[in-house]
Motif scaffolding. Sequence first.
Motif, PDB file in Angstrom:
ATOM      1  N   ILE A 262       0.902  -0.954  -0.035  1.00 30.79           N
ATOM      2  CA  ILE A 262      -0.089  -0.167   0.068  1.00 30.79           C
ATOM      3  C   ILE A 262       0.869   1.312  -0.115  1.00 30.79           C
ATOM      4  O   ILE A 262       1.923   1.222   0.719  1.00 30.79           O
ATOM      5  N   GLU A 263       0.495   2.138  -1.097  1.00 25.08           N
ATOM      6  CA  GLU A 263       1.431   3.361  -0.862  1.00 25.08           C
ATOM      7  C   GLU A 263       0.691   4.531  -0.169  1.00 25.08           C
ATOM      8  O   GLU A 263      -0.473   4.612  -0.098  1.00 25.08           O
ATOM      9  N   TYR A 264       1.712   5.038   0.974  1.00 22.95           N
ATOM     10  CA  TYR A 264       1.128   6.276   1.651  1.00 22.95           C
ATOM     11  C   TYR A 264       2.030   7.337   1.548  1.00 22.95           C
ATOM     12  O   TYR A 264       3.115   7.560   1.328  1.00 22.95           O
ATOM     13  N   ASN A 265       1.154   8.355   1.233  1.00 21.46           N
ATOM     14  CA  ASN A 265       1.778   9.642   1.045  1.00 21.46           C
ATOM     15  C   ASN A 265       2.021  10.645   2.129  1.00 21.46           C
ATOM     16  O   ASN A 265       1.574  10.133   3.528  1.00 21.46           O
ATOM     17  N   VAL A 266       2.931  11.559   2.053  1.00 22.32           N
ATOM     18  CA  VAL A 266       3.031  12.383   3.446  1.00 22.32           C
ATOM     19  C   VAL A 266       1.776  12.857   3.802  1.00 22.32           C
ATOM     20  O   VAL A 266       0.969  13.402   3.092  1.00 22.32           O
ATOM     21  N   GLY A 267       1.347  12.655   5.073  1.00 25.85           N
ATOM     22  CA  GLY A 267       0.009  12.959   5.746  1.00 25.85           C
ATOM     23  C   GLY A 267      -0.636  11.930   5.818  1.00 25.85           C
ATOM     24  O   GLY A 267      -1.675  11.879   6.723  1.00 25.85           O
ATOM     25  N   ASP A 268      -0.402  10.648   5.421  1.00 24.06           N
ATOM     26  CA  ASP A 268      -0.968   9.470   5.590  1.00 24.06           C
ATOM     27  C   ASP A 268      -0.400   8.648   6.890  1.00 24.06           C
ATOM     28  O   ASP A 268       0.776   9.396   7.314  1.00 24.06           O
ATOM     29  N   VAL A 269      -0.816   7.669   7.353  1.00 21.41           N
ATOM     30  CA  VAL A 269      -0.359   7.085   8.458  1.00 21.41           C
ATOM     31  C   VAL A 269      -0.534   5.581   8.387  1.00 21.41           C
ATOM     32  O   VAL A 269      -1.474   5.083   7.806  1.00 21.41           O
ATOM     33  N   VAL A 270       0.492   4.769   8.679  1.00 16.87           N
ATOM     34  CA  VAL A 270       0.447   3.422   8.897  1.00 16.87           C
ATOM     35  C   VAL A 270       0.053   2.941  10.261  1.00 16.87           C
ATOM     36  O   VAL A 270       0.855   3.556  11.158  1.00 16.87           O
ATOM     37  N   ALA A 271      -1.009   2.373  10.792  1.00 14.15           N
ATOM     38  CA  ALA A 271      -1.216   2.164  11.997  1.00 14.15           C
ATOM     39  C   ALA A 271      -1.619   0.792  12.454  1.00 14.15           C
ATOM     40  O   ALA A 271      -2.185   0.038  11.764  1.00 14.15           O
ATOM     41  N   LEU A 272      -1.008   0.511  13.715  1.00  8.98           N
ATOM     42  CA  LEU A 272      -1.172  -1.069  14.152  1.00  8.98           C
ATOM     43  C   LEU A 272      -2.012  -0.919  15.551  1.00  8.98           C
ATOM     44  O   LEU A 272      -1.293  -0.219  16.464  1.00  8.98           O
TER      45      LEU A 272
ATOM     46  N   TYR B 177      -0.862   1.380  22.985  1.00 11.15           N
ATOM     47  CA  TYR B 177      -2.227   1.585  22.371  1.00 11.15           C
ATOM     48  C   TYR B 177      -2.176   1.497  20.969  1.00 11.15           C
ATOM     49  O   TYR B 177      -3.221   0.967  20.318  1.00 11.15           O
ATOM     50  N   GLU B 178      -1.290   2.095  20.352  1.00 12.00           N
ATOM     51  CA  GLU B 178      -1.075   2.070  18.894  1.00 12.00           C
ATOM     52  C   GLU B 178       0.151   2.300  18.316  1.00 12.00           C
ATOM     53  O   GLU B 178       0.903   3.199  18.890  1.00 12.00           O
ATOM     54  N   PHE B 179       0.667   1.609  17.306  1.00 13.13           N
ATOM     55  CA  PHE B 179       1.993   2.077  16.583  1.00 13.13           C
ATOM     56  C   PHE B 179       1.781   2.771  15.441  1.00 13.13           C
ATOM     57  O   PHE B 179       0.686   2.353  14.887  1.00 13.13           O
ATOM     58  N   ARG B 180       2.354   3.835  15.367  1.00  8.45           N
ATOM     59  CA  ARG B 180       2.186   4.643  13.828  1.00  8.45           C
ATOM     60  C   ARG B 180       3.231   4.837  13.173  1.00  8.45           C
ATOM     61  O   ARG B 180       4.486   5.232  13.959  1.00  8.45           O
ATOM     62  N   LEU B 181       3.181   4.719  11.967  1.00 10.72           N
ATOM     63  CA  LEU B 181       4.338   5.060  11.176  1.00 10.72           C
ATOM     64  C   LEU B 181       4.137   6.318   9.944  1.00 10.72           C
ATOM     65  O   LEU B 181       2.676   5.821   9.433  1.00 10.72           O
ATOM     66  N   LEU B 182       4.556   7.229   9.855  1.00  8.24           N
ATOM     67  CA  LEU B 182       4.235   8.591   9.359  1.00  8.24           C
ATOM     68  C   LEU B 182       5.153   8.988   8.480  1.00  8.24           C
ATOM     69  O   LEU B 182       6.384   9.292   8.830  1.00  8.24           O
ATOM     70  N   PRO B 183       5.152   9.041   7.032  1.00  5.96           N
ATOM     71  CA  PRO B 183       6.078   9.482   5.871  1.00  5.96           C
ATOM     72  C   PRO B 183       6.139  10.866   6.269  1.00  5.96           C
ATOM     73  O   PRO B 183       5.310  11.499   6.388  1.00  5.96           O
ATOM     74  N   LEU B 184       7.409  11.369   5.990  1.00 11.08           N
ATOM     75  CA  LEU B 184       7.562  12.852   6.029  1.00 11.08           C
ATOM     76  C   LEU B 184       8.149  13.316   5.056  1.00 11.08           C
ATOM     77  O   LEU B 184       8.025  14.696   4.779  1.00 11.08           O
ATOM     78  N   LYS B 185       8.704  12.519   3.947  1.00 10.28           N
ATOM     79  CA  LYS B 185       9.332  13.047   2.720  1.00 10.28           C
ATOM     80  C   LYS B 185       9.144  11.860   1.845  1.00 10.28           C
ATOM     81  O   LYS B 185       9.583  10.854   2.080  1.00 10.28           O
TER      82      LYS B 185
END
Length: 305
Positions: A133-143, A232-240
């Motif tokens: 799945i492609e994630y842009n800056v501003g999106d988030v990968v969450a578990l 509670y939650e793991f998050r990965l956020l693209p910055l660039k």
Amino acid sequence: MKKYSGQAIAIIMIVLVVATVIGASLYSRMIRNSAEIVDTRESQRALEQADSLLDVFVSADLPSTQSLMTATLSTENPKRFDNISALKVFLSDGEIDTSILDGVGTITGWCEPPETGSSLEVTLSYADETSVIEYNVGDVVALNTSNVTVPDGCKVDLNLTTRGDGDHLFTTKYVYMDGVNVTPYKLEDMQLYCLGDCSTPSVAPTDSIAGYFSSGDVMTLDMYSLAQNSLYEFRLLPLKEKLGVAVIPNAQCGDIFSNYVVRAKVTCKGDTREKQVVIPSVNNMGYSSLFDYTIYNSNGTLNPN
């Protein structure tokens, strides 16, 4: 007069030959154009039907879809359907609305036997390392672990791939709960990483980068240990740059963090179109990441730097 008569006949023969050649050429072009029009129409028809097959899954209630696919794939992975009737029965048993599929058959008819040269296939399966799945800056990968009991030994691999040029910067964020409240963030709860060509990363100071990855590398999360520490939650956020992520849990996780893939392959009179969609687990859904880029814990002053 005989001489002129012979010349006239010769000229007439030449004209007839030229006219025949031109006529044959025009007829050939007409036939070819007609075939191209038919091919274009069948190609569009196949594409529209593939979209409709995917839309019925995408538009359905996510928990219902996940429950249905989990029950099916536990005994048969992958699960295939080669006709609309069987697929509609399967979806209806899971209380998923199939009205999207009804209109297609009414308008053009489904591309399936007895129509010559036509067929369709819908395949359901678990997502793997290729299900990116492609994630842009501003999106988030969450578990999210808030509503589940994470089994002992459960680990999740995040397969990371570049989707742009140069360095791809992203941050990880661990959100912990203390009873019913989110605990204050610590410095180690947020880490900056670089993926791809990081020889000259576009961030300063460079010692703020906690780690480096090459495209195709894996970040492994011990979800059981994290849950035991009240994650509670793991998050990965693209910055660039855009980031490609495939979420792959191990067998010990069960289906808590499993994503699913639906593939639709439609052939209309020999013209084939194939599409797929990745359906995330309800525990892998993202959220609005607005406040991850602004204020944390309602403390401090918001500054441009």
